[in-house]
Design a protein around this motif. Structure first.
Motif, PDB file in Angstrom:
ATOM      1  N   SER A  43       0.605  -1.257   0.058  1.00 56.81           N
ATOM      2  CA  SER A  43       0.288   0.578   0.211  1.00 56.81           C
ATOM      3  C   SER A  43       1.093   0.988   0.168  1.00 56.81           C
ATOM      4  O   SER A  43       1.740   1.068   0.758  1.00 56.81           O
ATOM      5  CB  SER A  43      -1.264   0.049   1.311  1.00 56.81           C
ATOM      6  N   THR A  45       0.814   5.453   0.149  1.00 61.49           N
ATOM      7  CA  THR A  45       0.021   6.675   0.176  1.00 61.49           C
ATOM      8  C   THR A  45       0.477   8.049  -1.006  1.00 61.49           C
ATOM      9  O   THR A  45       2.240   8.018  -0.985  1.00 61.49           O
ATOM     10  CB  THR A  45      -0.162   8.154   1.436  1.00 61.49           C
ATOM     11  N   THR A  70      -2.556  -1.136  -2.924  1.00 62.09           N
ATOM     12  CA  THR A  70      -4.186   0.226  -2.844  1.00 62.09           C
ATOM     13  C   THR A  70      -3.039   1.023  -2.622  1.00 62.09           C
ATOM     14  O   THR A  70      -2.158   1.124  -2.141  1.00 62.09           O
ATOM     15  CB  THR A  70      -4.360  -0.626  -1.115  1.00 62.09           C
ATOM     16  N   THR A  72      -3.402   4.983  -1.906  1.00 59.32           N
ATOM     17  CA  THR A  72      -4.201   6.073  -0.507  1.00 59.32           C
ATOM     18  C   THR A  72      -4.224   7.449  -1.483  1.00 59.32           C
ATOM     19  O   THR A  72      -2.524   8.305  -1.419  1.00 59.32           O
ATOM     20  CB  THR A  72      -4.231   6.030   0.994  1.00 59.32           C
ATOM     21  N   SER A 123     -13.580   4.067  -1.160  1.00 57.76           N
ATOM     22  CA  SER A 123     -12.909   2.667  -1.998  1.00 57.76           C
ATOM     23  C   SER A 123     -13.763   2.701  -3.685  1.00 57.76           C
ATOM     24  O   SER A 123     -14.810   3.204  -3.171  1.00 57.76           O
ATOM     25  CB  SER A 123     -12.966   1.775  -1.361  1.00 57.76           C
ATOM     26  N   VAL A 141      -7.956   4.294  -2.882  1.00 63.36           N
ATOM     27  CA  VAL A 141      -8.301   4.689  -0.943  1.00 63.36           C
ATOM     28  C   VAL A 141      -8.582   6.344  -1.393  1.00 63.36           C
ATOM     29  O   VAL A 141      -7.337   7.076  -1.738  1.00 63.36           O
ATOM     30  CB  VAL A 141      -8.402   3.949  -0.048  1.00 63.36           C
ATOM     31  N   LEU A 143      -9.285  10.037   0.558  1.00 66.21           N
ATOM     32  CA  LEU A 143      -9.616  10.577   1.602  1.00 66.21           C
ATOM     33  C   LEU A 143     -10.590  11.452   1.794  1.00 66.21           C
ATOM     34  O   LEU A 143     -10.850  12.516   0.911  1.00 66.21           O
ATOM     35  CB  LEU A 143      -7.997  11.078   2.804  1.00 66.21           C
TER      36      LEU A 143
END
Length: 145
Positions: A43, A45, A70, A72, A123, A141, A143
């Motif tokens: 994952s 970010t 994943t 973000t 999501s 994802v 936020l």
């Protein structure tokens, strides 16, 4: 030599039948190709980039997986780069439900990018459109502010 067919014999036959059925069921579960059983990993970010863009790097190869699977991000502009580090089949990247958010087919050794505006917080699934059946999917994802 069997003298009687009492309750113990019946239990043994039933247990043997249950074991055989269980083995067949498990064999059916393993009929999925090895590629489909590869785990999804990683994952990330998005990193702050130039001009307020968020930068995301996703790699893919012959394992039919995205890395990371994943990502973000925050609301705003996202620059996503798809790097094909393996050999074999080309891959693309598409955000399901958002047809304009798509990185075209990327051949082995190539890198392609896309800039898009992150959708509403939540999501979302992303896929390689030609390898969905092999499980090449991931999650974006977004936020809240």
């Amino acid at each position: 030599m069997i003298r009687t067919a009492g309750p113990r014999t019946t239990v043994l036959l039933t247990t043997g039948l249950a074991t055989a059925v269980g083995a067949l069921v498990l064999a059916g579960c393993q009929s999925q190709s090895a590629i489909n059983r590869e785990p999804h990993q990683g994952s990330s970010t998005a990193a702050a980039g130039a001009n307020g863009e968020q930068d995301v790097l996703i790699t893919t190869d012959s394992s039919y997986r995205f890395s990371p699977s994943t990502i973000t991000v925050h609301p705003g502009t996202v620059r996503l780069t798809l790097r094909h580090t393996g050999g074999g089949a080309p891959h693309d990247w598409s955000l399901s439900g958002f047809p304009d958010d798509h990185v075209p087919l990327t051949q082995a050794g190539q890198t392609r990018s896309l800039t898009f505006t992150a959708p509403a917080p939540g999501s979302y699934q992303f896929v390689c459109t030609i390898h969905v059946k092999q499980g090449q999917t991931g999650t974006l994802v977004v936020l809240p502010n």
